[in-house]
Design an enzyme around this catalytic site. Structure first.
Site, PDB file in Angstrom:
ATOM      1  N   TYR A  80      16.856   8.031 -13.716  1.00  9.29           N
ATOM      2  CA  TYR A  80      15.494   8.200 -14.234  1.00  9.29           C
ATOM      3  C   TYR A  80      15.246   7.300 -15.442  1.00  9.29           C
ATOM      4  O   TYR A  80      14.210   6.672 -15.575  1.00  9.29           O
ATOM      5  CB  TYR A  80      15.283   9.668 -14.623  1.00  9.29           C
ATOM      6  CG  TYR A  80      13.839   9.998 -14.910  1.00  9.29           C
ATOM      7  CD1 TYR A  80      13.003  10.444 -13.892  1.00  9.29           C
ATOM      8  CD2 TYR A  80      13.308   9.863 -16.186  1.00  9.29           C
ATOM      9  CE1 TYR A  80      11.675  10.749 -14.141  1.00  9.29           C
ATOM     10  CE2 TYR A  80      11.987  10.161 -16.443  1.00  9.29           C
ATOM     11  CZ  TYR A  80      11.172  10.608 -15.420  1.00  9.29           C
ATOM     12  OH  TYR A  80       9.862  10.907 -15.663  1.00  9.29           O
ATOM     13  N   PHE A 132     -12.893  -8.345  -9.111  1.00 10.89           N
ATOM     14  CA  PHE A 132     -12.235  -7.845  -7.909  1.00 10.89           C
ATOM     15  C   PHE A 132     -12.682  -6.388  -7.760  1.00 10.89           C
ATOM     16  O   PHE A 132     -13.008  -5.736  -8.755  1.00 10.89           O
ATOM     17  CB  PHE A 132     -10.708  -7.980  -8.001  1.00 10.89           C
ATOM     18  CG  PHE A 132     -10.063  -7.503  -6.726  1.00 10.89           C
ATOM     19  CD1 PHE A 132     -10.247  -8.215  -5.549  1.00 10.89           C
ATOM     20  CD2 PHE A 132      -9.338  -6.327  -6.692  1.00 10.89           C
ATOM     21  CE1 PHE A 132      -9.713  -7.748  -4.355  1.00 10.89           C
ATOM     22  CE2 PHE A 132      -8.805  -5.859  -5.505  1.00 10.89           C
ATOM     23  CZ  PHE A 132      -8.990  -6.572  -4.331  1.00 10.89           C
ATOM     24  N   THR A 133     -12.693  -5.890  -6.524  1.00 11.47           N
ATOM     25  CA  THR A 133     -13.271  -4.564  -6.257  1.00 11.47           C
ATOM     26  C   THR A 133     -12.706  -3.471  -7.171  1.00 11.47           C
ATOM     27  O   THR A 133     -13.453  -2.764  -7.845  1.00 11.47           O
ATOM     28  CB  THR A 133     -13.030  -4.156  -4.792  1.00 11.47           C
ATOM     29  OG1 THR A 133     -11.639  -4.348  -4.488  1.00 11.47           O
ATOM     30  CG2 THR A 133     -13.868  -4.991  -3.834  1.00 11.47           C
ATOM     31  N   ASP A 223      -5.156 -11.812 -14.631  1.00 11.95           N
ATOM     32  CA  ASP A 223      -4.761 -11.081 -13.424  1.00 11.95           C
ATOM     33  C   ASP A 223      -3.987 -12.073 -12.563  1.00 11.95           C
ATOM     34  O   ASP A 223      -4.560 -12.995 -11.973  1.00 11.95           O
ATOM     35  CB  ASP A 223      -6.001 -10.559 -12.674  1.00 11.95           C
ATOM     36  CG  ASP A 223      -5.637  -9.839 -11.375  1.00 11.95           C
ATOM     37  OD1 ASP A 223      -4.484  -9.968 -10.911  1.00 11.95           O
ATOM     38  OD2 ASP A 223      -6.513  -9.155 -10.810  1.00 11.95           O
ATOM     39  N   LYS A 266       1.628  -8.634  -3.979  1.00  9.06           N
ATOM     40  CA  LYS A 266       1.333 -10.034  -3.673  1.00  9.06           C
ATOM     41  C   LYS A 266       2.355 -10.905  -4.403  1.00  9.06           C
ATOM     42  O   LYS A 266       3.198 -11.526  -3.776  1.00  9.06           O
ATOM     43  CB  LYS A 266      -0.087 -10.396  -4.118  1.00  9.06           C
ATOM     44  CG  LYS A 266      -1.175  -9.649  -3.352  1.00  9.06           C
ATOM     45  CD  LYS A 266      -2.544  -9.955  -3.949  1.00  9.06           C
ATOM     46  CE  LYS A 266      -3.624  -9.074  -3.389  1.00  9.06           C
ATOM     47  NZ  LYS A 266      -4.322  -9.635  -2.249  1.00  9.06           N
ATOM     48  N   ARG A 389     -15.364  -9.004   3.344  1.00 13.45           N
ATOM     49  CA  ARG A 389     -15.476  -9.335   1.928  1.00 13.45           C
ATOM     50  C   ARG A 389     -16.896  -9.839   1.695  1.00 13.45           C
ATOM     51  O   ARG A 389     -17.138 -10.999   1.432  1.00 13.45           O
ATOM     52  CB  ARG A 389     -14.437 -10.396   1.519  1.00 13.45           C
ATOM     53  CG  ARG A 389     -12.999  -9.951   1.618  1.00 13.45           C
ATOM     54  CD  ARG A 389     -12.472  -9.146   0.446  1.00 13.45           C
ATOM     55  NE  ARG A 389     -12.826  -7.739   0.395  1.00 13.45           N
ATOM     56  CZ  ARG A 389     -12.163  -6.824  -0.297  1.00 13.45           C
ATOM     57  NH1 ARG A 389     -11.095  -7.123  -0.979  1.00 13.45           N
ATOM     58  NH2 ARG A 389     -12.553  -5.582  -0.316  1.00 13.45           N
ATOM     59  N   PHE A 455     -15.973   0.414   1.342  1.00 17.35           N
ATOM     60  CA  PHE A 455     -15.382  -0.415   2.403  1.00 17.35           C
ATOM     61  C   PHE A 455     -14.074   0.160   2.921  1.00 17.35           C
ATOM     62  O   PHE A 455     -13.672  -0.112   4.035  1.00 17.35           O
ATOM     63  CB  PHE A 455     -15.184  -1.865   1.926  1.00 17.35           C
ATOM     64  CG  PHE A 455     -14.237  -1.999   0.760  1.00 17.35           C
ATOM     65  CD1 PHE A 455     -14.708  -1.899  -0.538  1.00 17.35           C
ATOM     66  CD2 PHE A 455     -12.885  -2.219   0.966  1.00 17.35           C
ATOM     67  CE1 PHE A 455     -13.835  -2.026  -1.625  1.00 17.35           C
ATOM     68  CE2 PHE A 455     -12.005  -2.351  -0.106  1.00 17.35           C
ATOM     69  CZ  PHE A 455     -12.482  -2.244  -1.403  1.00 17.35           C
TER      70      PHE A 455
HETATM   71  N1  F0G Z   1      -6.266  -8.031  -8.476  1.00 16.30           N
HETATM   72  C1  F0G Z   1      -6.412  -8.853  -7.437  1.00 16.30           C
HETATM   73  C2  F0G Z   1      -6.846 -10.264  -7.651  1.00 16.30           C
HETATM   74  C3  F0G Z   1      -6.158  -8.374  -6.141  1.00 16.30           C
HETATM   75  O1  F0G Z   1      -6.314  -9.208  -5.108  1.00 16.30           O
HETATM   76  C4  F0G Z   1      -5.736  -7.043  -5.970  1.00 16.30           C
HETATM   77  C5  F0G Z   1      -5.500  -6.495  -4.646  1.00 16.30           C
HETATM   78  C6  F0G Z   1      -5.599  -6.234  -7.099  1.00 16.30           C
HETATM   79  C7  F0G Z   1      -5.866  -6.762  -8.336  1.00 16.30           C
HETATM   80  C8  F0G Z   1      -5.172  -4.814  -6.980  1.00 16.30           C
HETATM   81  O2  F0G Z   1      -3.824  -4.738  -6.649  1.00 16.30           O
HETATM   82  O3  F0G Z   1      -3.756  -3.641  -4.401  1.00 16.30           O
HETATM   83  O4  F0G Z   1      -1.742  -3.673  -5.878  1.00 16.30           O
HETATM   84  O5  F0G Z   1      -3.684  -2.272  -6.444  1.00 16.30           O
HETATM   85  N2  F0G Z   1      -5.901  -7.030  -3.580  1.00 16.30           N
HETATM   86  C9  F0G Z   1      -5.636  -6.502  -2.246  1.00 16.30           C
HETATM   87  C10 F0G Z   1      -6.307  -7.347  -1.207  1.00 16.30           C
HETATM   88  C11 F0G Z   1      -5.945  -5.068  -2.092  1.00 16.30           C
HETATM   89  O6  F0G Z   1      -6.169  -7.012  -0.026  1.00 16.30           O
HETATM   90  O7  F0G Z   1      -6.951  -8.345  -1.526  1.00 16.30           O
HETATM   91  P1  F0G Z   1      -3.227  -3.518  -5.799  1.00 16.30           P
END
Ligand code: F0G
Length: 482
Positions: A80, A132-133, A223, A266, A389, A455
């Site tokens: 832990y 980003f979303t 980011d 990623k 998108r 989405f």
């Molecule tokens: N920032 C960027 C630029 C991203 O593309 C993503 C995720 C995140 C933050 C959030 O990261 O998914 O680990 O919580 N993009 C994914 C996509 C979901 O399919 O483009 P996460």
């Protein structure tokens, strides 16, 4: 391209790795694909993997692992506290970014949650090249507002600009002046700008933005989720980076940004995420949120094997022979489609190939969701799952009116080290067929629309009967082929 072919006309991107573990795929007959997409409410997120031939929904958490990553998972230490796995992750972060200060989070959006909680006060603005979303959802939830300052070149679907994710520096300076630094939560640079087609930001632009933030006493945040592809583009497209090693680029960024966070789904070919900083001041400020929301400081909600795999994967993110594969396959797919006349985002970026649906179905209004409609058509045509998108991925304004997306894109993600070139060619072939039959594509309407991140789980149905007509045309053209 690292390896040149003797016969130029046969040149293809050549992988510098081989596949040693495989996963069986299925390709359903077109009639079953029609049934599957309709059962999924025309939302590709709701399709089942067993109904999919090429899963191009994302590059997140689905990248091919290396032998070394799999091996590293066997020696994970799940104590832990004081875990050796965490020490190895910190060593990898030090090697790649040159930083000593790191916090683990369970994925990228968890970092965004913490940054928003800690740094965004109601009424403040967060300035960024593009949202980003999940980033936007967290910032607005905390009462902040997102201001997008991407250079107008970024929103041109096709151009020769090599760094379409760049900030417009004049707009940034003006915006800081008008807003005043006290009312700015932070300036965020998104590497490999996701929603405008995985478009890179130049190193020069990133450093200029970090410099402007510093001059004005505003926090700079990078980011780095899509930084791997972005570094590949810096190395291959930007004069000042040609003689830098990939490591020098990562280190330069960490030297200049206050806070860097990323999704290791990623960057790292794994799962999980990290927040890092050169100056301990920042990680110390954010630290208390980790045990509150994520887990103890040595795992942050991540499974230890994922941390080991991310540590090894981060080291592999320095290797041009690994990081070239995604962008080169994407460029290949984009060129195949562009040569045929299919509207795609150019130059090709990282992450995936993006179909420009405003041109694909130019007569379809935003409120019939062209990008989602093209996505459904691509699935019906090939069992290929992409991701909307466009307007569906936006959130409605406070008063309930639709916010139409700047770009209506259908994203065909190319997870790293996963597909073979024959699969990429199959994808191009099926998309070309959809293009030739685009007149058949009709719109979609909501049957269930969630308020937040709609989405992910919203449901839609076809307007009219176009999907049955498309499937029938496929059968007519392809005979008994799957
Ligand atoms: N920032 C960027 C630029 C991203 O593309 C993503 C995720 C995140 C933050 C959030 O990261 O998914 O680990 O919580 N993009 C994914 C996509 C979901 O399919 O483009 P996460």
């Amino acid at each position: 391209m690292a390896v040149k072919f003797y016969q130029k006309e046969n040149q293809v991107p050549l992988e510098m790795h081989k596949v040693r573990m495989v996963q069986k795929l299925t390709l359903l007959p077109v009639e079953e694909r029609l049934r599957a997409i309709q059962e999924a409410g025309n939302n590709t997120f709701l399709l089942q993997n067993r109904d999919i031939y090429m899963d191009m929904i994302t590059d997140s958490g689905v990248n091919g692992m290396s032998d070394k990553q799999v091996a590293s998972m066997l020696v994970a230490d799940d104590s832990y506290a004081g875990s050796e796995t965490w020490n190895r992750a910190k060593a990898a972060l030090k090697e790649v970014f040159g930083v000593d200060n790191a916090l683990p989070v369970h994925q990228g959006r968890a970092a965004e949650n913490i940054l928003a909680e800690a740094l965004v006060k109601p009424g403040q603005k967060a300035l960024m090249n593009f949202h980003f979303t999940t980033t936007k959802a967290h910032i607005t939830r905390c009462g902040g507002e997102v201001i997008e300052l991407v250079d107008p070149k970024g929103l041109k679907p096709q151009s020769d600009d090599l760094f379409k994710g760049d900030f417009n520096l004049d707009s940034l300076r003006n915006c800081i002046k008008e807003t005043t630094p006290e009312n700015i939560a932070f300036i965020r640079v998104e590497a490999g700008t996701n929603l405008i087609g995985g478009q890179p930001v130049s190193l020069k632009n990133m450093l200029d933005v970090a410099g402007i933030a510093k001059e004005n006493g505003v926090i700079s945040v990078l980011d780095a989720s899509l930084l791997q592809d972005n570094v590949y583009f810096m190395k291959t497209r930007e004069e000042q980076c040609k003689d830098m090693t990939t490591k020098e680029i990562y280190h330069t960024l960490a030297d200049n940004f206050d806070i860097i966070y990323f999704s290791a789904r990623k960057l790292g070919f794994s799962r999980g995420g990290f927040i890092i900083s050169k100056d301990a001041k920042w990680t110390n400020q954010l630290m208390e949120f980790i045990p509150l929301y994520e887990g103890f400081l040595t795992y942050g909600g991540m499974e230890v094997r994922s941390i080991e795999a991310a540590a090894q994967g981060l080291l592999e993110s320095l290797d041009m022979e690994y990081i070239n594969q995604g962008p080169e396959f994407i460029a290949y797919l984009a060129k195949e489609l562009d040569d045929y006349g299919v509207p795609v985002i150019l130059p090709a970026g990282g992450l995936g190939c993006h179909l420009n649906c405003s041109e694909f179905v130019p007569d379809m209004p935003h409120n019939q969701y062209p990008a989602a409609a093209v996505g459904a058509a691509v699935y019906i045509a090939g069992g290929i799952r992409g991701m909307e998108r466009g307007t569906v991925s936006e959130q409605r304004e406070e008063d309930g009116t639709e916010r139409y997306a700047e770009l209506e894109l259908q994203r065909l993600a190319v997870p790293r080290r996963v597909f073979t070139l024959s699969q990429i060619k199959y994808c191009a072939d099926r998309v070309k067929w959809v293009w030739d039959n685009r007149k058949l594509i009709g719109g979609l309407e909501w049957t269930m629309e969630p308020k937040v991140l709609r989405f992910f789980f919203g449901r839609m149905k076809e307007i009219g009967h176009w999907q049955e007509d498309l499937a029938a045309k496929f059968r007519e053209d392809f005979g008994d082929s799957l």
